[in-house]
Design a protein around this motif. Structure first.
Motif, PDB file in Angstrom:
ATOM      1  N   GLY A 112       0.840  -1.191   0.000  1.00 32.96           N
ATOM      2  CA  GLY A 112       0.000   0.000   0.000  1.00 32.96           C
ATOM      3  C   GLY A 112       0.873   1.237   0.000  1.00 32.96           C
ATOM      4  N   HIS A 113       0.802   1.996  -1.084  1.00 38.64           N
ATOM      5  CA  HIS A 113       1.569   3.233  -1.217  1.00 38.64           C
ATOM      6  C   HIS A 113       0.644   4.379  -0.808  1.00 38.64           C
ATOM      7  N   CYS A 114       0.928   4.933   0.359  1.00 43.27           N
ATOM      8  CA  CYS A 114       0.032   5.903   0.985  1.00 43.27           C
ATOM      9  C   CYS A 114       0.635   7.296   0.899  1.00 43.27           C
ATOM     10  N   PHE A 126      -5.845  11.347   3.319  1.00 42.91           N
ATOM     11  CA  PHE A 126      -4.837  10.539   2.637  1.00 42.91           C
ATOM     12  C   PHE A 126      -5.465   9.710   1.517  1.00 42.91           C
ATOM     13  N   GLU A 127      -4.583   9.178   0.672  1.00 40.10           N
ATOM     14  CA  GLU A 127      -5.003   8.190  -0.315  1.00 40.10           C
ATOM     15  C   GLU A 127      -3.994   7.060  -0.294  1.00 40.10           C
ATOM     16  N   ILE A 128      -4.445   5.880  -0.696  1.00 37.11           N
ATOM     17  CA  ILE A 128      -3.563   4.718  -0.732  1.00 37.11           C
ATOM     18  C   ILE A 128      -3.880   3.878  -1.959  1.00 37.11           C
ATOM     19  N   HIS A 141      -7.926   0.880  -4.331  1.00 35.16           N
ATOM     20  CA  HIS A 141      -7.522   2.264  -4.080  1.00 35.16           C
ATOM     21  C   HIS A 141      -8.502   2.831  -3.065  1.00 35.16           C
ATOM     22  N   ALA A 142      -7.971   3.585  -2.094  1.00 31.81           N
ATOM     23  CA  ALA A 142      -8.837   4.138  -1.056  1.00 31.81           C
ATOM     24  C   ALA A 142      -8.427   5.569  -0.728  1.00 31.81           C
ATOM     25  N   THR A 143      -9.385   6.305  -0.227  1.00 26.33           N
ATOM     26  CA  THR A 143      -9.138   7.633   0.335  1.00 26.33           C
ATOM     27  C   THR A 143      -9.764   7.657   1.725  1.00 26.33           C
ATOM     28  N   GLY A 144      -9.180   8.426   2.604  1.00 31.05           N
ATOM     29  CA  GLY A 144      -9.711   8.449   3.956  1.00 31.05           C
ATOM     30  C   GLY A 144      -9.294   9.683   4.725  1.00 31.05           C
ATOM     31  N   THR A 145      -9.868   9.803   5.918  1.00 29.08           N
ATOM     32  CA  THR A 145      -9.579  10.907   6.823  1.00 29.08           C
ATOM     33  C   THR A 145      -9.379  10.358   8.223  1.00 29.08           C
ATOM     34  N   TYR A 146      -8.372  10.885   8.885  1.00 27.86           N
ATOM     35  CA  TYR A 146      -8.107  10.558  10.287  1.00 27.86           C
ATOM     36  C   TYR A 146      -8.300  11.802  11.126  1.00 27.86           C
TER      37      TYR A 146
END
Length: 154
Positions: A112-114, A126-128, A141-146
């Motif tokens: 996973g290249h984040c 972020f995206e991975i 492929h994913a996008t997210g928020t922390y």
């Protein structure tokens, strides 16, 4: 494309891959329990590379890595980015994660290249891109928020 070229300017990691792996063993021991399936390979300015060593525990019928296993890899990528760049507060939490499954993921290493898209005081976006197989094709492929907890004054 060099992953380092596309990162947000000015982001400097506070922890390296070895420090992150040690932190995860202490703060989140249930992630790998008796196995080392999810590991941090690299931390760099504005991102990280994480790996799922996918084996029979991660397969669903059809000899493909399950969606929940890939979802976990995406979430771990975001967690490693926030821990390594915002600081080692293990209380950072996922507020959103959106994933697209692109093709069958075979057993074996899945990298996973984040990349951090934006790092603010309270949130990190972020995206991975998850790649696997002999040709290193994108499997998800994913996008997210922390959410980043507020800093407490000592």
């Amino acid at each position: 494309m060099d992953k380092r070229i596309t990162n947000e300017a000015g982001l400097t990691p506070k922890l390296d891959a070895d420090q992150i792996n040690a932190l995860l063993r202490r703060a989140y021991p249930q992630l790998n329990a008796e196995f080392s399936d999810y590991v941090t390979l690299e931390v760099f300015a504005g991102g990280c590379t994480v790996r799922l060593n996918a084996n029979e525990r991660h397969l669903r019928p059809g000899d493909t890595v399950s969606g929940p296993s890939l979802f976990t890899l995406a979430d771990i990528g975001g967690y490693v980015c926030v821990l390594s760049h915002a600081g080692p507060d293990a209380l950072s939490v996922t507020t959103s994660l959106n994933i697209n499954f692109v093709r069958k993921a075979p057993p074996g290493p899945i990298d996973g290249h984040c990349r951090i898209i934006k790092l603010g005081r309270n949130l990190m976006v972020f995206e991975i891109d998850m790649k696997a197989g002999p040709d290193g094709l994108t499997v998800a492929h994913a996008t997210g928020t922390y959410a980043i907890p507020p800093k407490t004054s000592a």
